[in-house]
Design an enzyme around this catalytic site. Sequence first.
Site, short mmCIF file in Angstrom:
data_model
loop_
_atom_site.label_atom_id
_atom_site.label_comp_id
_atom_site.label_asym_id
_atom_site.label_seq_id
_atom_site.Cartn_x
_atom_site.Cartn_y
_atom_site.Cartn_z
N LYS A 1 18.56 -50.70 -20.44
CA LYS A 1 18.97 -51.90 -21.15
C LYS A 1 18.25 -52.85 -21.56
O LYS A 1 18.37 -53.91 -22.91
CB LYS A 1 20.36 -52.86 -21.42
CG LYS A 1 21.72 -51.97 -20.72
CD LYS A 1 22.88 -52.42 -20.50
CE LYS A 1 24.47 -52.19 -20.58
NZ LYS A 1 25.31 -52.70 -20.70
N ASP B 1 31.03 -48.31 -12.23
CA ASP B 1 30.42 -49.71 -12.88
C ASP B 1 31.94 -49.69 -14.06
O ASP B 1 32.00 -50.84 -14.57
CB ASP B 1 29.32 -49.06 -13.57
CG ASP B 1 28.97 -49.48 -15.05
OD1 ASP B 1 29.32 -50.33 -14.70
OD2 ASP B 1 28.46 -49.19 -16.25
N HIS C 1 21.89 -48.86 -12.62
CA HIS C 1 22.05 -48.08 -14.22
C HIS C 1 21.33 -48.62 -15.10
O HIS C 1 21.60 -47.78 -15.91
CB HIS C 1 23.54 -47.83 -13.42
CG HIS C 1 24.28 -48.72 -13.64
ND1 HIS C 1 24.27 -50.17 -12.24
CD2 HIS C 1 25.28 -49.86 -14.12
CE1 HIS C 1 25.41 -51.31 -12.81
NE2 HIS C 1 25.50 -50.57 -14.75
N ASP C 2 22.30 -49.91 -14.62
CA ASP C 2 21.34 -50.05 -16.70
C ASP C 2 20.19 -50.68 -16.95
O ASP C 2 19.96 -51.08 -17.69
CB ASP C 2 22.60 -51.48 -17.42
CG ASP C 2 23.89 -50.40 -17.43
OD1 ASP C 2 24.32 -49.25 -18.02
OD2 ASP C 2 25.01 -51.35 -17.22
N HIS D 1 25.06 -42.31 -15.69
CA HIS D 1 26.43 -42.75 -15.42
C HIS D 1 27.13 -42.86 -17.03
O HIS D 1 28.26 -43.58 -16.16
CB HIS D 1 25.95 -44.08 -14.88
CG HIS D 1 25.71 -45.17 -15.43
ND1 HIS D 1 23.99 -44.89 -15.95
CD2 HIS D 1 25.96 -46.31 -15.82
CE1 HIS D 1 24.03 -45.57 -16.78
NE2 HIS D 1 25.11 -46.05 -17.24
#
Length: 386
Positions: free
Chosen positions: A245, A325, A241-242, A296
């Site tokens: 980053k 999350d 999901h991240d 998300h």
Amino acid sequence: MSEPSQTRDTAPDAQLERTPEELLRIIFDYTAKISGERSLKNVLLLMADMGREMILADRCTVWLIDRANQELFTTIAHGVNEIRIPLGSGFAGHSMATGESLLIDDAYADPRHNAESDLRTGYRTQAVITVPFLGNDGTMIGAYQAINKLTPQAVFTQRDLEQLKLAAAYAGKSLESVMLHEEIESTQREIIYTMGQIGESRSKETGNHVKRVAEYSAILALGLGLSAEEAELLRVVSPMHDIGKVAVPDAVLLKPGKLTPEEFDQMKLHTEVGYHLLKSSSRELLQTAAIVAHQHHEKWNGTGYPQGLKEDEIHLYGRITAVADVFDALGSERIYKEAWDLDRILALFREERGRHFDPRVVDAFMEQLPVLLDIRERFRDDLAAT
């Protein structure tokens, strides 16, 4: 409870040989089912059932090679659980080592018989057919083994052997295809999980964050009535999901204080970056990961980012991952905040139900809370090591 041995020529379940019409029906039925399967376990079960029905065997076993442990194993053997034997032992081992098919009337009169399985189960092996099968490149994959004929004669015939060879020739190719498919998916899972860890490590999160979010997401999916397959898919992809980053500057990502509006705009870009990293793949796992990475941070009331989607416009996987999350983020100590206590977290979810979060997902979260807390405890961060 051990299964008693019995004399096959007086067995109450003795049957007549299959007619050609019956054989064709069995072959067509099972080959159609096998060709449409992508689960290794299901293919092995269908193969065993097909072999047993074709030649009227009491049991049929599909043996595979575990080269790493130098063993043969079967998880599909009618009437028993997994069996493992040394590579090269027994009739199956002999067939795979030599490439020869075996037609045995009396197993205990043959020195190649490995009687350990009979001793464990109380079952009496008598007549046996063993047929090795190869992959497309000629590599030995495994062996079909039929045990104990159910006709009054109680022995297998040369006709049975040829029929089982036919089944092995077809099923072996299908089995290789499914094994390759599972190997590819396993590799994808490893890559996805590792990439998820890389994304989190840049923001100084522990690897346990992605583990917890993955497990929370799967539990919430099941709580919402999704299938086990969908829950597993979400468990595999949610660690990504991240991943976006990786493109956020350290000065923003690691800032201990409140972000400026300009810095927050930079932070929000991780959803777009993650989506564009993943969206071009034709693989279901990565396509689903792209959806989760992109959505998300959307909110049920439409005030989220990057697209401002609302309610059912947001994919259910994105709505589930959002809850997983945030639950983990609030309960974890981070560079810019202390961990929240549970009562404060639950109060926020009640307040944001129908605003930030899908009400159904929040309800599932509350129902599954004991399981989620158990997961949090099992995958607790080792703060001394971070």
